[in-house]
Design an enzyme around this catalytic site. Structure first.
Site, mmCIF file in Angstrom:
data_model
loop_
_atom_site.group_PDB
_atom_site.id
_atom_site.type_symbol
_atom_site.label_atom_id
_atom_site.label_comp_id
_atom_site.label_asym_id
_atom_site.label_seq_id
_atom_site.Cartn_x
_atom_site.Cartn_y
_atom_site.Cartn_z
ATOM 1 C CD GLU A 73 -11.681 -2.883 9.549
ATOM 2 O OE1 GLU A 73 -10.852 -2.329 10.308
ATOM 3 O OE2 GLU A 73 -12.601 -2.271 8.992
ATOM 4 N NE ARG A 91 5.690 -5.123 15.577
ATOM 5 C CZ ARG A 91 5.736 -5.679 16.764
ATOM 6 N NH1 ARG A 91 6.684 -6.557 17.053
ATOM 7 N NH2 ARG A 91 4.833 -5.410 17.671
ATOM 8 C CB CYS A 98 24.923 5.423 11.814
ATOM 9 S SG CYS A 98 26.146 4.630 10.780
ATOM 10 C CD GLU A 99 18.917 6.618 14.218
ATOM 11 O OE1 GLU A 99 18.631 6.811 15.425
ATOM 12 O OE2 GLU A 99 18.551 7.341 13.298
ATOM 13 C CE1 TYR A 141 0.439 -3.105 10.937
ATOM 14 C CE2 TYR A 141 0.301 -4.980 12.422
ATOM 15 C CZ TYR A 141 -0.321 -4.012 11.665
ATOM 16 O OH TYR A 141 -1.683 -3.936 11.640
HETATM 17 C C1 LIG Z 1 -4.269 -1.535 11.690
HETATM 18 C C2 LIG Z 1 -5.708 -1.716 11.529
HETATM 19 C C3 LIG Z 1 -6.267 -3.004 11.512
HETATM 20 C C4 LIG Z 1 -5.450 -4.256 11.756
HETATM 21 O O1 LIG Z 1 -4.975 -4.337 13.052
HETATM 22 P P1 LIG Z 1 -4.201 -5.669 13.526
HETATM 23 O O2 LIG Z 1 -3.811 -5.346 14.907
HETATM 24 O O3 LIG Z 1 -3.037 -5.861 12.633
HETATM 25 O O4 LIG Z 1 -5.169 -6.797 13.456
HETATM 26 C C5 LIG Z 1 -7.620 -3.127 11.281
HETATM 27 N N1 LIG Z 1 -8.396 -2.037 11.065
HETATM 28 C C6 LIG Z 1 -7.901 -0.785 11.079
HETATM 29 C C7 LIG Z 1 -8.808 0.361 10.827
HETATM 30 C C8 LIG Z 1 -6.552 -0.583 11.303
HETATM 31 O O5 LIG Z 1 -6.065 0.654 11.328
#
Ligand SMILES: *Cc1c(COP(=O)(O)O)cnc(C)c1O
Length: 413
Positions: A273, A312, A342-343, A371
Site C-alpha cells: 500500500e 507538514r 496568523c500563527e 500529504y
Molecule cells: C498511510 C497508510 C499507507 C501509506 O503510507 P505511505 O507512507 O504514504 O506509503 C498505507 N497503508 C495504511 C494502512 C496507511 O494508513
C-alpha cells in the site's frame, strides 16, 4: 529528471514552471504524471512474477487526476474512508482491487464498500468484524477480511506517523491474532483471506518493515496450519522519500527484492500500500514572494502559500527544499519562509539558506506531492490551491482554485 533546470529555469518534464505559475496563479500544486506512473511501475516490475496487487494509499494524494492516472496504469487502491472509495470510483478505479483500512469504519461506509464489491477489509478490532459480518449478512454477501496486526516493531520515524508499536491505536496485537481469527470463524458472512500490517510512514531504513514481514509470515504459517485459507499478505506502505539534500531514499526495487526473498516460497499474493513513495517526489507547491522583511533577529520571505496549503513543516517539522523558478546569479540569504496565516507555526522553512528571492518572484516547495494538498484546509478562510498535472510538454488544471463562494457553500446566516 522530473524537476530540473534548463537555462536557469525550473522545468517539470518539458514544461517551464514559471509559465504555469503565471497562468494558473499561486499557490498551486504541480504534479508530474510520468513520475507518478514510473514509481508505480517500479513497484510492479520489481514484484514481477510474484502474484501481487499494488494498492496506492489514496490518502497521500486523492486528486481525481492522480487516481485516474494510476487506475489506467492498473493500480489498485488502499482507502480509509467512504469518501476515498467514492473518489476511486469516480476516477475509474476497479473496486475489485480496493482494500479498506482504518480503525473507525462506520456502518454506512461498510455498506457502501460491500455494495461496491471491494476486494478486502483490513480490520482492526473484533467489534469491527462483528459489524462487517452484520452488514454483509443484511446484504447477502460474504466479506473477505484481513486482520491488521500490530507487530510491535519500531518504524524509526516521526512519532505521529509511526503506527506499529504496542501503544499505538492501530491493529490487533500480533500475539492475540490467532485467537481472534479462531473466534472469527463463527461469523457466517466473513471469510479470513489475509493478514495485513502497516508500521508507519517515511521509513528510510526499511529493515523494520522486513522484521514486521517476518513476524507476519510466521503468523500466516501458524494460521494455515490451523486450517485457515489465508491467501495473501498485505505489508502496508511506508517507504520514505528524500526530502533533504544528502538524504537517501531506499530504492524501490531493492526493498521489493528483499521482500521477495522472504515471501516467495509461501505461495501468497503480496499486497502493498505505498502512498508517499509514489506521489511525494512527483509534486511541488508553487508560490509567489509577496514581501521581504527584516526583524532585529531574522530575515523573512513572506509568500502566498501557507500552513493551510502545506502543513507538514508545522505539523512534523518537515523539511522541504525551496527552489527558485528562475535561478539568478545573486547571493544566498538565510531566512524563514512564511505565509500569511496568523500563527507563528505558519512557516514553510526556517533558518534556511536560500536564494535571495524578491517580491514578485516565484518559488517551488519541493517533494510536496504526498500529504500536501490532501492535508490542506481553509484555515483563515483561504481558498484551497489549484492543482496542475504535467504530461510531457503539456499541462492542464485538474482542480480549480477554490473561490470565495466555495468557502461558504452549504452555510446559512
Ligand atoms: C498511510 C497508510 C499507507 C501509506 O503510507 P505511505 O507512507 O504514504 O506509503 C498505507 N497503508 C495504511 C494502512 C496507511 O494508513
Amino acid at each position: 529528471m522530473t524537476f530540473h533546470y534548463e537555462d536557469e529555469r525550473l522545468l517539470c518534464e518539458g514544461v517551464e514552471l514559471e509559465a504555469v505559475a503565471r497562468e494558473a496563479g499561486t499557490p498551486c500544486y504541480v504534479y508530474s504524471s510520468r513520475s507518478i506512473v514510473a514509481a508505480y511501475q517500479a513497484y510492479d516490475a520489481a514484484l514481477g512474477s510474484l502474484p501481487h496487487v499494488i494498492c496506492y494509499a489514496v490518502k497521500a494524494n486523492s486528486s481525481l487526476a492522480v487516481l485516474s492516472l494510476l487506475a489506467k496504469a492498473g493500480c489498485g487502491f488502499d482507502i480509509v474512508s467512504g469518501g476515498e472509495l467514492y473518489r476511486v470510483l469516480q476516477a475509474g478505479g476497479d473496486p475489485g482491487r480496493v482494500v479498506f483500512s482504518g480503525v473507525g469504519k462506520t456502518t454506512e461506509e461498510i455498506g457502501f464498500a460491500l455494495r461496491s464489491g471491494i476486494r478486502n477489509f483490513n480490520c482492526e478490532s473484533e467489534g469491527e468484524l462483528a459489524e462487517i459480518d452484520r452488514v454483509a449478512g443484511a446484504l447477502g454477501v460474504t466479506a473477505r477480511f484481513s486482520l491488521r496486526v500490530n507487530p510491535d516493531v519500531d518504524a524509526v520515524t516521526h512519532p505521529y506517523i509511526s503506527t506499529g508499536l504496542r501503544d499505538h491505536k492501530f491493529g490487533i496485537d500480533i500475539a492475540d491474532a490467532p485467537a481472534v481469527y479462531a473466534r472469527a470463524r463463527d461469523f457466517r458472512n466473513l471469510r479470513a483471506s489475509g493478514v495485513s500490517c502497516h508500521i508507519g510512514s517515511q521509513i528510510l531504513d526499511y529493515s523494520p518493515i522486513l522484521e514486521a514481514a517476518g513476524k507476519v509470515l510466521s503468523l500466516i504459517g501458524q494460521l494455515q496450519a490451523d486450517g485457515l485459507g489465508i491467501d495473501h499478505v498485505d505489508l502496508g506502505g511506508g517507504l520514505g522519500i528524500a526530502y533533504q539534500p544528502g538524504e537517501q531514499a531506499p530504492a524501490i526495487h531493492e526493498f521489493i527484492a528483499a521482500l521477495r526473498d522472504r515471501i516467495g516460497r509461501y505461495g501468497l499474493t503480496v499486497m502493498i500500500e505505498p502512498g508517499r513513495s509514489i506521489v511525494g517526489p512527483a509534486g511541488v507547491l508553487l508560490t509567489k514572494v509577496l514581501y521581504r522583511k527584516q526583524s532585529p533577529a531574522k530575515k523573512f520571505v513572506i509568500v502566498d502559500a501557507a500552513m493551510n496549503d502545506l502543513i507538514r513543516p508545522a505539523l512534523y517539522k518537515a523539511h522541504h527544499e525551496i527552489l527558485p523558478l528562475r535561478r539568478a546569479g545573486g547571493g544566498a540569504i538565510v531566512a524563514d519562509v512564511v505565509g500569511p496565516v496568523c500563527e507563528t507555526g505558519d512557516f514553510l522553512a526556517r533558518d534556511r539558506e536560500m536564494t535571495d528571492a524578491q517580491p514578485g518572484e516565484y518559488l517551488a516547495i519541493a517533494s510536496a506531492g504526498a500529504y500536501g494538498f490532501a492535508q490542506s484546509s481553509n484555515y483563515n478562510s483561504r481558498p484551497r490551491a489549484a492543482e496542475v498535472l504535467i504530461d510531457g510538454s503539456g499541462w492542464r488544471v485538474v482542480r480549480e482554485r477554490e473561490s470565495f463562494e466555495d468557502l461558504v457553500r452549504g452555510e446559512t446566516r
